[in-house]
Design a protein around this motif. Sequence first.
Motif: not given
Length: 306
Positions: A246-258
């Motif tokens: 399966a193709p990798p799932a697109e991120p739903t959370c912005d990586s600039n924030y933790a």
Amino acid sequence: MSNQQPGWFPDPSDAKKMRWWDGNEWAVHVSRDGAVWEEPLVAKTIGLKRRSRWVWVLLALGLLVAVALLSPLVALVALVVLVTGIVGISKGSGTWLRLKSRRTAIGVTAGAALVFLMAGSVSAAMVPGETGAPTAVETAQSAEARSEATPRRTSTPTPTPVTTSREEVVTEVIPFERSTVEDANIARGETTISVSGQDGERTITYVVTVVDGVETGRELKSDVETVAPVTEVTTVGTYDAPPEPAPPAEPTCDSNYADACVPIASDVDCAWGSGNGPAYFDGVAKVVGRDIYGLDRDGDGLACER
């Protein structure tokens, strides 16, 4: 039985059968052992035969009277009947008299001889001194001589049937059979013929009996498989390919924030603020990259902190 009520009664012509009485006369319906069929009453035929016998008796009496009155003419007629009867008896044919049986023919011939003798005696008594007329015995002997001189038909010998026999060879086709095998190296749904089928052949020999050119019997002598059939083999694939990853799932959370999920959107505002979105973040997140949405207003590294 004129006063007898209708019912089944013994047949007057055959006591072994039952015949239906309708109250006035015998019907044509007869019965025996539970079976019912139609059969005319034989008693009527017997009555006709008896009346025909009385007719013959009356004719004989009338003939005797005619002999006394017309002896020459009666003698001539009796002679013709006598000769014809003798010829008919010797040949076994009916002649023009149409006599139905040999017994009747013998009776008529004997009667004609008696009439001829009586007529001859009457004629001799009426014309005394006349000689040279043939006697009844001479007439009968001459008739018998003519009968013997007549060629008789000989029976044709029955030919002996000719019986022969011959062998007849017949060739028949043996249809080939089909079989299927599975192969895990071929993709499922694909088929291929690995061995082509081929019909076989059998040879059958018969002994045929022929009588006068017509077949009357046929006997099996041998049945041999001269060519063996080849079974057709079809290979069916059973290989199933593994599913694609399966193709990798697109991120739903912005990586600039933790520490919290800040959605990825064209613009994100704090849920408690007055921004117009279109996306909102409700909580406190740690800025680990660039604060692309401007959520850390006081610059302490925490987004949407009140």
